[in-house]
Write an enzyme that holds these catalytic residues in place. Structure first.
Site: not given
Ligand code: ATP
Length: 655
Positions: A265, A268-271, A273, A288, A380
């Site tokens: 999906l 992110g910077f660390f992980g 999804v 995640k 954040d």
């Molecule tokens: N529970 C979820 N359901 C649907 N999409 C998700 C969910 N969690 C995260 N995503 C999508 O996956 C992507 C990565 O999410 P993640 O939280 O790892 O990173 P981020 O918020 O984009 O970055 P960071 O963790 O660096 O702030 C995002 O684009 C987010 O929209």
């Protein structure tokens, strides 16, 4: 069954939800980690807890089993079912502690081996057998299980220094015992005695396992919960004692084979999804996982799990459970189909009514009001981290940078005391010099400047989200007009982006973006206002007079920009290594030029991925443009008197 309230031995926080237990000590699953290799210990893995403080995984322990005999140890021992020997383990009740049994004599096979750290010894206190706490059973039951010859028996024992060094006497041999040996239930014959029947009863309540799924090793009863009704997945992932009894809501531990991995999906910077589907229930969820394995990433990820597992609110991403795979912890949450709020705002083909925008804002306000009531500062909050469900409700997600403040809980207490009529006390000073974290586009000015801050930083971020919703504009200061002091440029925003916007809505946004944190309204109040605004919009009524008056009075006159937004690329070029002093009055290094809207394409410049925070602090714009690549920047301001450089602080520790 033990009462699993209490605190986690590792982090000291309340141990609720799924917990791992080693004897009577409890750990959060994410805290149940080997102190040597730092890997998470799964519920099917060997562990040794030494001196009620040092937890080792089986591998590290077997590599370095020194000094154990002088220490208090809780560990798991496996007694194989290989030997035909009439001699028996004999137990006695430990009268000082009526809930455990002590080994008083060993089979002959162990003659001469007493004191070994990997087998039962005279004096060992037996805490669990096959994952069941022994206090539910008679001494005879336990002896029968230990002495049965048909299957492996897994025993959790407590060894004290005296136990470990006690000499073997009066024992008869029946062959050697091996332990620290992992065997699964599927390898074992089915036991017939009462204890094992009990275990089987528990297991029979589980959903049928998918073919080919390897069953778990004998239970260590480390994952426990006291909710009376086992939730859906509890049993799917565990072949151990009744667990998940502590909370009414379900929090589960999955096995890799429970879930089918689907599409990526996002990252992110660390992980990263992934969408995952549960084999049995077909429920779609989100997994995640970390792809960075450095300490910083681990720390943030564990924090995210730790924070999320405590929360339950319709506007907060639902935590479902955890998964251990390859000795790593993964987070399982609900799948939010609609994507991020940012994507929705930016999708110009998707019309958004004012009412809909107000409802989005209302949901976020409710979610963060709840977080604050739980003592959590999100830090954040951004339109990236707000996800939109299919029914258009919004959930707040991404707690990797959250901060838990006990002061806030105290604050809540004080408020309720005040509400209950007690005397007005002194205002609690909640602001602290925490680290600088988050995305600069949404970051509150006080945090930007390295000043003390409190939960009001989330309200500023919310104000920026509200501006994004109102103007359907990027939060990037190149698009969203900001002032020289990092606040919102209200005048320009009003002129450019508020056409048709209901007055209360933009005034609320302005209040949230106030430079003075104390002037920002609480989320509780915001939720109330937004609720009234959306009701009026639904019924096409005029806004209630008192609401409008209150909002006008509190928001005051629309302010003009103090320092016009300038375009100064030179700042970026000329100050590549500015120091970031916690006592400086702004983050520009010089103070003369604070914000630039320079349209330098640094965000797309790969060299900036390695850019350090100190060089990034030359302007908000630079700072901001680093963030999408770095996702996190932390500066430690704990030494407020220091004028020294806080060097690239991607991993600055936080107290
Ligand atoms: N529970 C979820 N359901 C649907 N999409 C998700 C969910 N969690 C995260 N995503 C999508 O996956 C992507 C990565 O999410 P993640 O939280 O790892 O990173 P981020 O918020 O984009 O970055 P960071 O963790 O660096 O702030 C995002 O684009 C987010 O929209």
């Amino acid at each position: 069954m033990a009462n699993f309230r209490g605190s986690c031995l590792h982090c000291g926080e309340a141990a609720v939800g799924p917990i791992m237990t080693a004897g009577v000590t409890k750990f959060h699953p994410e805290c149940f980690r080997c102190c040597r290799c730092q890997s998470c210990i799964g519920d099917d893995e060997q562990y040794v807890l030494v001196g009620l403080s040092a937890l080792y995984c089986g591998v590290c322990w077997s590599k370095n089993d020194t000094g154990s005999q002088k220490q208090h140890v809780i560990k798991v021992i496996k007694i194989p079912a290989l030997h035909r020997d009439p001699s028996q383990y004999k137990l006695k009740k430990n009268w000082s502690d009526s809930v455990v049994y002590e080994v008083c004599s060993l089979p002959q096979s162990q003659n001469g081996c007493n004191g070994s750290s990997c087998q039962l010894n005279v004096g060992d206190r037996i805490l669990e057998v096959n994952g069941m706490p022994v206090h539910d059973y008679s001494l005879l039951d336990i002896e029968r299980v230990l002495n049965q010859r048909t299957s492996v028996v897994q025993v959790t024992v407590e060894q004290t220094p005296s136990t470990a060094s006690r000499k073997l006497e009066d024992t008869k041999s029946f062959g050697s015992l091996s332990s620290l040996e992992l065997r699964s239930y599927s390898d074992m014959d089915k036991p017939k005695d009462k204890l094992n029947r009990r275990r089987d009863e528990h297991r029979s309540r589980e959903p049928r396992r998918s073919k080919g799924c390897e069953e778990r090793a004998a239970s260590l009863s480390r994952l426990s919960d006291s909710s009376p009704t086992p939730p859906t997945y509890t049993k799917a992932g565990l072949a151990r004692t009744l667990s998940f009894r502590e909370q009414a809501r379900s929090q589960c531990t999955f096995r890799a084979c429970d879930l089918v991995k689907g599409e990526l999906l996002g990252k992110g910077f660390f992980g990263q999804v992934y969408k995952v589907t549960h084999c049995e229930t077909k429920e779609v969820m989100v997994l995640k996982e970390l792809y960075r394995l450095d300490e910083e990433a681990q720390k943030n990820f564990l924090k995210e799990v730790a924070v999320l597992r405590r929360l339950e609110h319709p506007n907060v991403l639902r935590f479902i459970g955890v998964l251990y795979k390859e000795r790593k912890l993964h987070l399982i949450t609900e799948y939010v189909r609609g994507g991020s709020l940012r994507e929705l705002i930016q999708n110009i083909h998707r019309p958004l009514s004012w009412k809909q925008r107000t409802l989005f804002a209302h949901d976020i306000a409710c979610g963060v009001a709840y977080l604050h009531s739980m003592g959590v500062i999100h830090r954040d909050l951004s339109s990236h981290n707000c996800l939109v469900r299919e029914d258009f409700s919004v959930v707040v997600a991404d707690f990797g940078l959250a901060r838990i403040t006990s002061e806030m809980c105290q604050h809540q207490l004080d408020r309720s005391r005040l509400a209950a009529g007690s005397k007005r006390g002194k205002r609690i000073e909640r602001k602290k010099r925490y680290t600088v974290v988050g995305n600069p586009f949404w970051m509150a000015p006080e945090m930007m400047k390295g000043n003390k801050y409190d939960e009001k930083v989330d309200i500023f971020s919310f104000g920026i989200i509200l501006c994004e919703l109102i103007g359907r504009v990027h939060a990037d200061p190149d698009f969203l007009p900001r002032s020289g002091d990092f606040s919102l440029n209200q005048q320009t925003f009003l002129e450019k982006f508020c056409d048709g916007c209901p007055e209360p809505l933009y005034r609320i946004a302005f209040m949230c973006c106030d430079l003075n944190p104390d002037k920002r309204p609480s989320f509780e109040r915001l939720a109330g206002w937004l609720q009234s605004v959306s009701s009026s919009l639904t019924r096409c009524l005029q806004f209630p007079k008192d609401l409008l008056e209150e909002i006008r009075r509190l928001s005051g006159p629309i302010s003009c920009s103090l320092s016009p937004v300038s375009c100064d690329e030179n700042i970026l070029q000329a100050t590549p290594s500015l120091t970031y002093s916690s006592s400086s009055r702004d983050i520009t290094g010089g103070g003369s030029k604070s914000i630039t809207s320079a349209s330098v394409p640094v965000a797309n410049n790969p060299s900036f991925t390695e850019c350090t925070l100190s060089s990034a602090c030359s302007s908000l714009s630079t700072f901001a443009k680093i963030r999408p690549l770095h996702s996190i920047c932390e500066v430690d301001h704990s030494n407020s008197n220091s004028n020294s450089i806080n060097r690239p602080a991607l991993s600055s520790p936080e107290s």
